[in-house]
Design a protein around this motif. Structure first.
Motif, PDB file in Angstrom:
ATOM      1  N   ASP A 270       0.804  -1.225   0.000  1.00  0.00           N
ATOM      2  CA  ASP A 270       0.000   0.000   0.000  1.00  0.00           C
ATOM      3  C   ASP A 270       0.837   1.275   0.000  1.00  0.00           C
ATOM      4  OD1 ASP A 270      -2.359  -1.496   0.061  1.00  0.00           O
ATOM      5  OD2 ASP A 270      -2.309  -1.633   2.256  1.00  0.00           O
ATOM      6  N   ALA A 271       2.156   1.151  -0.012  1.00  0.00           N
ATOM      7  CA  ALA A 271       3.016   2.334   0.086  1.00  0.00           C
ATOM      8  C   ALA A 271       2.946   3.183  -1.177  1.00  0.00           C
ATOM      9  CB  ALA A 271       4.457   1.925   0.363  1.00  0.00           C
ATOM     10  N   ASP A 272       2.900   4.501  -1.005  1.00  0.00           N
ATOM     11  CA  ASP A 272       2.918   5.431  -2.137  1.00  0.00           C
ATOM     12  C   ASP A 272       4.314   5.545  -2.733  1.00  0.00           C
ATOM     13  OD1 ASP A 272       0.130   6.461  -1.995  1.00  0.00           O
ATOM     14  OD2 ASP A 272       0.784   7.170  -0.030  1.00  0.00           O
ATOM     15  N   VAL A 273       5.324   5.473  -1.858  1.00  0.00           N
ATOM     16  CA  VAL A 273       6.727   5.580  -2.271  1.00  0.00           C
ATOM     17  C   VAL A 273       7.473   4.408  -1.647  1.00  0.00           C
ATOM     18  CG1 VAL A 273       8.826   6.976  -2.082  1.00  0.00           C
ATOM     19  CG2 VAL A 273       6.617   8.102  -2.437  1.00  0.00           C
ATOM     20  N   PHE A 274       8.233   3.652  -2.462  1.00  0.00           N
ATOM     21  CA  PHE A 274       8.963   2.536  -1.863  1.00  0.00           C
ATOM     22  C   PHE A 274      10.271   2.274  -2.609  1.00  0.00           C
ATOM     23  CE2 PHE A 274       5.839   0.771  -4.793  1.00  0.00           C
ATOM     24  CZ  PHE A 274       6.560  -0.166  -5.536  1.00  0.00           C
ATOM     25  N   ALA A 275      11.220   1.682  -1.888  1.00  0.00           N
ATOM     26  CA  ALA A 275      12.531   1.332  -2.451  1.00  0.00           C
ATOM     27  C   ALA A 275      12.680  -0.171  -2.450  1.00  0.00           C
ATOM     28  CB  ALA A 275      13.641   1.979  -1.626  1.00  0.00           C
ATOM     29  N   SER A 276      13.324  -0.698  -3.485  1.00  0.00           N
ATOM     30  CA  SER A 276      13.571  -2.149  -3.589  1.00  0.00           C
ATOM     31  C   SER A 276      14.941  -2.383  -4.207  1.00  0.00           C
ATOM     32  CB  SER A 276      12.474  -2.808  -4.434  1.00  0.00           C
ATOM     33  OG  SER A 276      12.412  -2.221  -5.728  1.00  0.00           O
ATOM     34  N   ASN A 277      15.402  -3.631  -4.137  1.00  0.00           N
ATOM     35  CA  ASN A 277      16.713  -4.008  -4.703  1.00  0.00           C
ATOM     36  C   ASN A 277      17.830  -3.095  -4.204  1.00  0.00           C
ATOM     37  OD1 ASN A 277      15.403  -6.012  -6.182  1.00  0.00           O
ATOM     38  ND2 ASN A 277      15.096  -4.658  -7.937  1.00  0.00           N
ATOM     39  N   ILE A 278      17.876  -2.886  -2.904  1.00  0.00           N
ATOM     40  CA  ILE A 278      18.872  -1.979  -2.313  1.00  0.00           C
ATOM     41  C   ILE A 278      20.245  -2.643  -2.278  1.00  0.00           C
ATOM     42  CG2 ILE A 278      19.502  -0.646  -0.265  1.00  0.00           C
ATOM     43  CD1 ILE A 278      16.495  -0.596   0.459  1.00  0.00           C
ATOM     44  N   ARG A 279      21.250  -1.945  -2.791  1.00  0.00           N
ATOM     45  CA  ARG A 279      22.641  -2.413  -2.764  1.00  0.00           C
ATOM     46  C   ARG A 279      23.496  -1.321  -2.136  1.00  0.00           C
ATOM     47  NH1 ARG A 279      20.044  -6.092  -3.744  1.00  0.00           N
ATOM     48  NH2 ARG A 279      20.132  -7.608  -5.463  1.00  0.00           N
ATOM     49  N   THR A 280      24.344  -1.725  -1.175  1.00  0.00           N
ATOM     50  CA  THR A 280      25.122  -0.746  -0.410  1.00  0.00           C
ATOM     51  C   THR A 280      26.603  -1.098  -0.407  1.00  0.00           C
ATOM     52  OG1 THR A 280      23.267  -0.210   1.059  1.00  0.00           O
ATOM     53  CG2 THR A 280      25.453   0.271   1.880  1.00  0.00           C
ATOM     54  N   ASN A 281      27.455  -0.071  -0.511  1.00  0.00           N
ATOM     55  CA  ASN A 281      28.882  -0.236  -0.248  1.00  0.00           C
ATOM     56  C   ASN A 281      29.366   0.995   0.516  1.00  0.00           C
ATOM     57  OD1 ASN A 281      29.379   1.894  -2.117  1.00  0.00           O
ATOM     58  ND2 ASN A 281      29.478   0.426  -3.821  1.00  0.00           N
ATOM     59  N   ARG A 282      30.676   1.133   0.669  1.00  0.00           N
ATOM     60  CA  ARG A 282      31.197   2.245   1.475  1.00  0.00           C
ATOM     61  C   ARG A 282      30.971   3.608   0.835  1.00  0.00           C
ATOM     62  NH1 ARG A 282      36.372   1.208   5.234  1.00  0.00           N
ATOM     63  NH2 ARG A 282      35.837  -0.861   6.002  1.00  0.00           N
ATOM     64  N   GLU A 292       5.260   7.968  -7.687  1.00  0.00           N
ATOM     65  CA  GLU A 292       4.208   8.367  -8.616  1.00  0.00           C
ATOM     66  C   GLU A 292       3.986   7.317  -9.704  1.00  0.00           C
ATOM     67  OE1 GLU A 292       5.587  12.261  -9.853  1.00  0.00           O
ATOM     68  OE2 GLU A 292       4.561  13.235  -8.177  1.00  0.00           O
ATOM     69  N   GLY A 293       4.060   6.027  -9.294  1.00  0.00           N
ATOM     70  CA  GLY A 293       3.771   4.928 -10.204  1.00  0.00           C
ATOM     71  C   GLY A 293       4.880   4.576 -11.172  1.00  0.00           C
ATOM     72  N   ARG A 294       6.059   5.153 -10.981  1.00  0.00           N
ATOM     73  CA  ARG A 294       7.170   4.902 -11.899  1.00  0.00           C
ATOM     74  C   ARG A 294       8.414   4.498 -11.116  1.00  0.00           C
ATOM     75  NH1 ARG A 294      10.218   9.829 -14.949  1.00  0.00           N
ATOM     76  NH2 ARG A 294      12.039   8.675 -15.686  1.00  0.00           N
ATOM     77  N   ALA A 295       9.102   3.428 -11.548  1.00  0.00           N
ATOM     78  CA  ALA A 295      10.313   2.945 -10.871  1.00  0.00           C
ATOM     79  C   ALA A 295      11.550   3.478 -11.589  1.00  0.00           C
ATOM     80  CB  ALA A 295      10.343   1.429 -10.841  1.00  0.00           C
ATOM     81  N   GLY A 322       4.544  19.955  -3.071  1.00  0.00           N
ATOM     82  CA  GLY A 322       4.193  20.254  -4.453  1.00  0.00           C
ATOM     83  C   GLY A 322       5.295  20.008  -5.459  1.00  0.00           C
ATOM     84  N   VAL A 323       6.437  19.473  -5.013  1.00  0.00           N
ATOM     85  CA  VAL A 323       7.542  19.186  -5.934  1.00  0.00           C
ATOM     86  C   VAL A 323       7.212  17.920  -6.729  1.00  0.00           C
ATOM     87  CG1 VAL A 323      10.013  18.748  -6.135  1.00  0.00           C
ATOM     88  CG2 VAL A 323       9.157  20.212  -4.291  1.00  0.00           C
ATOM     89  N   ILE A 324       7.461  17.922  -8.022  1.00  0.00           N
ATOM     90  CA  ILE A 324       7.173  16.744  -8.843  1.00  0.00           C
ATOM     91  C   ILE A 324       8.266  15.697  -8.676  1.00  0.00           C
ATOM     92  CG2 ILE A 324       5.822  18.049 -10.531  1.00  0.00           C
ATOM     93  CD1 ILE A 324       8.275  17.926 -12.408  1.00  0.00           C
ATOM     94  N   GLY A 325       7.909  14.429  -8.879  1.00  0.00           N
ATOM     95  CA  GLY A 325       8.830  13.323  -8.673  1.00  0.00           C
ATOM     96  C   GLY A 325      10.090  13.416  -9.503  1.00  0.00           C
ATOM     97  N   GLU A 326       9.960  13.861 -10.743  1.00  0.00           N
ATOM     98  CA  GLU A 326      11.118  13.940 -11.637  1.00  0.00           C
ATOM     99  C   GLU A 326      12.189  14.882 -11.085  1.00  0.00           C
ATOM    100  OE1 GLU A 326      12.062  15.083 -16.323  1.00  0.00           O
ATOM    101  OE2 GLU A 326       9.983  14.839 -15.641  1.00  0.00           O
ATOM    102  N   LYS A 327      11.750  15.981 -10.508  1.00  0.00           N
ATOM    103  CA  LYS A 327      12.701  16.954  -9.946  1.00  0.00           C
ATOM    104  C   LYS A 327      13.387  16.382  -8.707  1.00  0.00           C
ATOM    105  CE  LYS A 327      13.207  21.874  -9.736  1.00  0.00           C
ATOM    106  NZ  LYS A 327      12.589  23.152 -10.132  1.00  0.00           N
TER     107      LYS A 327
END
Length: 508
Positions: A270-282, A292-295, A322-327
């Motif tokens: 149900d999340a409006d904004v979400f992160a997946s496939n997270i990869r981390t290094n130093r 906004e429906g786009r990954a 009011g800031v758009i996702g692309e920005k």
């Protein structure tokens, strides 16, 4: 400002002794800082009762005294008939309301953003500050690491660790306006809410991070603690909610009926904004950000899954403004976090120091989970007990750290009025698996940092948890300057100088 106390219904005045009108040039709750024509608020606290300092305030020029002890105020009014004595039911509430009036409702001319939660408040505020300023909306911030305008640090010495007292808070809002800021992002602690420091403010956006047991020395029960946090969302127009937090998310969803944005790093459907496939290094993290429906694939200098969650809270906040996702996506590669939050410091000794303000058991567990993903030879961990916080939490910090490192430094942060030896003993009581020969004990944070650095060898990772509030250590009511980075720099520069001296040929 000339104030007619008999006409200010928002103050809930019960009785006035002396002149109804008073010329007010400043607001204060500390008699030591009173100036001519100040309004002095008689606050009752754990250590002191402000009513005991009324005459000190009058001698320094206070023109109005606001308090709840009618007998005391009536007696002093007879002795000082030219001063205004205002009896109120709740001094803190009156102080908040008069602060709003005195600073001409400055907060209403800003986009006000209040962030609450057990962990992550400071980081979320820093990300909001960084994101909105990059986008072109000048923003100030207020919280544990100090006060910032869009131009940088603002010189202000707070008297509370996280959320300023009402007169200080509204002074800062007023200063932000003077400097053409458009928004203010601030940490709102549960204690601040209960002490009515944000009373009367209608926040444009309220942001939720998470909740776990904290401040029970003040709130007494977890339920009281949660109720305090939830109060913020009764005074916000829009809300940002972390759906991964089982402790409070559902409560906010039930309580808040305004515009809402939710976020998740755990795949909540149900999340409006979400992160997946997270990869981390130093160097940072890469992940897929759905907004906004786009990954979109995002690269940021942020390390740690929980910090990605904090970043999503900032993204939702920007969307609410009011800031758009692309920005927003354009700016994430340059996002800046606060100092002392998963902050890696390379050293001349080829070891690495990680500074992180983890000061709750849950925050420490999450930090250690992320640290295990990094490469290192030996892990040296400093764990501290915070004297000005809940004593029962100290042993739980030890439990969270037990068995997770190769060597430990057990030390003290902000001892307040407690004995450092007792704080250390409380933290140690949480250890059961670790061999005591792997534990070094110190009784000040400075000693702890130096002890950790002395243990380190090539490719070791030193984690310094806990840390400073507003660049200081709070000891017996005094804020004494402290900087881990300065100690680290001095430690290694001394080593380098000693090494150079040993290479010089002896004089003949």
């Amino acid at each position: 400002m000339n104030i007619n106390f008999d006409n200010e219904t928002i103050l809930n005045v019960e009785k006035i002794h002396g002149p109804l009108f008073a010329e007010i040039s400043s607001l204060n709750y500390d008699s030591r800082r009173i100036e001519k024509n100040a309004a002095f608020f008689c606050m009752e606290g754990e250590q002191q009762d402000g009513h005991l300092f009324i005459e000190d305030a009058i001698k320094k020029g206070a023109s109005a005294i606001i308090g709840s002890n009618e007998a005391k105020l009536a007696r002093l009014a007879a002795a000082y008939p030219d001063r205004t004595f205002v009896v109120v039911k709740d001094t803190r509430e009156a102080m908040a309301r008069l602060s709003i009036l005195f600073y001409q409702q400055a907060y209403k001319k800003l986009t006000t953003i209040g962030v609450t939660g057990t962990n992550g408040k400071t980081t979320v505020v820093a990300y909001i500050y960084s994101l909105l300023n990059q986008i072109g909306k000048p923003t100030g911030s207020i919280g544990t690491i100090g006060t910032m305008t869009s131009e940088g640090p603002f010189p202000f010495q707070p008297t509370t660790p996280t959320t300023p007292e009402a007169p200080d808070l509204h002074y800062l809002f007023h200063q932000f306006l003077q400097r053409k800021e458009q928004a203010a992002a601030m940490e709102v602690s549960s204690i601040a809410i209960e002490q009515k420091r944000v009373e009367g403010i209608s926040f444009h956006i309220g942001v939720h991070t998470n909740i776990s047991s904290e401040h029970l020395d003040f709130h007494k029960t977890f339920e009281n603690y949660k109720k305090a946090k939830l109060k913020l969302f009764k005074q916000t127009e829009k809300a940002v909610v972390n759906l991964d937090d089982k402790g409070m998310a559902e409560d906010i969803l039930d309580l808040h009926h305004g515009p809402l944005l939710t976020y998740s790093i755990n795949g909540h459907p149900d999340a409006d904004v979400f992160a997946s496939n997270i990869r981390t290094n130093r160097k940072g993290s890469a992940f897929l950000l759905s907004i906004e429906g786009r990954a979109s694939l995002v690269h940021t200098p942020i390390i740690g899954h929980y910090n990605i969650s904090n970043l999503l809270a900032a993204v939702c906040t920007a969307l609410h403004t009011g800031v758009i996702g692309e920005k927003i996506l354009e700016k994430l590669p340059k996002i800046k976090g606060p100092k002392g939050r998963f902050q890696l410091v390379e050293t001349p000794g080829n070891s690495t120091v990680l500074l992180d303000y983890a000061h709750t058991p849950e925050a420490l567990r999450k930090l250690l989970t992320e640290v295990k993903k990094l490469n290192y030879r030996k892990l040296i961990l400093m764990v501290t007990g915070v004297g000005i916080r809940d004593k029962n939490k100290m042993a739980k910090m030890g439990e969270a750290a037990d068995g997770q490192a190769d060597a430990y430094i057990i030390s003290v942060d902000h001892p307040g009025y407690r004995k450092p030896e007792e704080i250390v003993a409380s933290v140690l009581s949480g250890f059961s698996e670790t061999n005591r020969t792997n534990i070094t004990v110190t009784h000040s944070r400075k000693e702890g940092v130096i002890a950790a650095l002395n243990l380190a060898e090539k490719e070791d990772l030193i984690i310094l948890t806990g840390g400073c509030i507003n660049g200081c250590q709070i000891i017996r009511g005094k804020a004494l300057p402290h900087s881990d980075e300065t100690i680290i720099e001095h430690f290694y520069s001394t080593q380098v100088n000693q090494a150079k001296s040993s290479l010089k040929p002896e004089a003949k």
